[in-house]
Design a protein around this motif. Structure first.
Motif, PDB file in Angstrom:
ATOM      1  N   ASP A  11       0.825  -1.209   0.000  1.00 34.71           N
ATOM      2  CA  ASP A  11       0.000   0.000   0.000  1.00 34.71           C
ATOM      3  C   ASP A  11       0.859   1.258   0.000  1.00 34.71           C
ATOM      4  OD1 ASP A  11      -2.300  -1.484  -0.018  1.00 34.71           O
ATOM      5  OD2 ASP A  11      -2.716  -1.268   2.122  1.00 34.71           O
ATOM      6  N   ARG A  12       1.875   1.281   0.844  1.00 35.08           N
ATOM      7  CA  ARG A  12       2.739   2.468   0.907  1.00 35.08           C
ATOM      8  C   ARG A  12       3.513   2.648  -0.399  1.00 35.08           C
ATOM      9  NH1 ARG A  12       6.549   2.564   5.760  1.00 35.08           N
ATOM     10  NH2 ARG A  12       6.348   0.295   5.885  1.00 35.08           N
ATOM     11  N   GLN A  15       1.033   3.891  -3.198  1.00 37.74           N
ATOM     12  CA  GLN A  15       0.641   5.281  -2.924  1.00 37.74           C
ATOM     13  C   GLN A  15       1.750   6.254  -3.311  1.00 37.74           C
ATOM     14  OE1 GLN A  15      -0.495   5.283   1.203  1.00 37.74           O
ATOM     15  NE2 GLN A  15      -2.313   4.011   0.842  1.00 37.74           N
ATOM     16  N   ASP A  18       2.096   6.368  -7.181  1.00 33.85           N
ATOM     17  CA  ASP A  18       0.988   7.097  -7.807  1.00 33.85           C
ATOM     18  C   ASP A  18       1.047   8.592  -7.515  1.00 33.85           C
ATOM     19  OD1 ASP A  18       0.060   4.722  -8.838  1.00 33.85           O
ATOM     20  OD2 ASP A  18      -1.466   4.429  -7.284  1.00 33.85           O
ATOM     21  N   GLN A  19       1.541   8.968  -6.349  1.00 36.12           N
ATOM     22  CA  GLN A  19       1.635  10.377  -6.007  1.00 36.12           C
ATOM     23  C   GLN A  19       2.799  11.062  -6.736  1.00 36.12           C
ATOM     24  OE1 GLN A  19       1.962  10.325  -1.747  1.00 36.12           O
ATOM     25  NE2 GLN A  19      -0.231   9.963  -1.410  1.00 36.12           N
TER      26      GLN A  19
END
Length: 242
Positions: A11-12, A15, A18-19
């Motif tokens: 997840d990290r 994220q 994508d950021q």
């Protein structure tokens, strides 16, 4: 559902990708112990294959900062449809460091992805036409057994320790399984195979499996009997692979 630590790392990672680079992560797949149903939360790495065209190494270093035990490589979809032997090096993350080379670009990873890969993003492996050739896998096994694993015959010091015996005995057992079957298995699966293939070495194989989750620095002092048994098994398994 992934184990909690694996889910948190993934997840990290996604994220951050994508950021910091929206749209660049076209595919994300898990291989290794998670794909082979042999993940042990305290000791296993989370192994990935990420599809990113022309990755920026500085961005990747930022993304991986603090994501311990998340190891993998960056490829393109075309790479996955190509024999690993024909590929040039690419970026890979290993032991907290981003490097450029051929680490992890082998028939082992390609076959694992094709047959067992866990899809987190992108087309499923069956849709990718991943290059997975059993004959190439066997040829790679012969070379790896004769180079990386044979060095432990020349310097068997690690075989006296719990962690070392687990790494070597289970590692060469996985290669032997691939040589016999043209397929991939986990370390635990390899131990079951090895007990059947080498019943005379059952004791050291089962000991190695018991130490599958032993951490570095644990497992007690060096044991000369363990070392001798490990050496004998390694020699037999390499001979059989080659």
């Amino acid at each position: 559902m992934l184990p909690p630590r694996a889910q948190d790392l993934v997840d990290r990672y996604t994220q951050r990708m994508d950021q910091r680079s929206p749209g660049s992560l076209q595919g994300l797949y898990l291989v290794g112990s998670l794909a082979l149903d042999d993940f042990h939360d305290e000791v296993s790495d989370v192994d990935f294959i990420a599809v990113v065209d022309d990755p920026d190494p500085e961005l990747l270093r930022e993304v991986h900062q603090g994501l311990d035990k998340l190891d993998g490589q960056y490829v393109t979809f075309d790479d996955l449809r190509t024999s690993p032997a024909k590929l040039s090096g690419g970026y890979y993350q290993l032991d907290g460091r981003l490097s450029l080379g051929n680490e992890g670009r082998s028939p082992v990873e390609w076959t694992t992805l094709a047959k067992y890969g866990v899809t987190l993003r992108g087309p499923r492996p069956a849709e990718l036409n991943v290059h997975a050739d059993p004959d190439e896998l066997r040829e790679w096994v012969r070379g790896n057994a004769n180079t990386y694993w044979r060095q432990h015959l020349d310097d068997p010091a690690d075989l006296a320790y719990a962690v070392g015996i687990a790494w070597v005995v289970l590692g060469i057992s996985r290669l032997h399984y691939s040589m016999v079957t043209g397929d991939i298995t986990s370390k635990s699966g390899a131990a079951k195979h090895a007990v059947q293939a080498f019943p005379e070495h059952r004791a050291i194989i089962e000991e190695a499996l018991r130490h599958r989750t032993t951490r570095l620095g644990e497992g007690g002092p060096p044991d000369p009997d363990r070392q001798a048994a490990g050496f004998a098994y390694l020699q037999a398994a390499i001979t059989s692979c080659c």
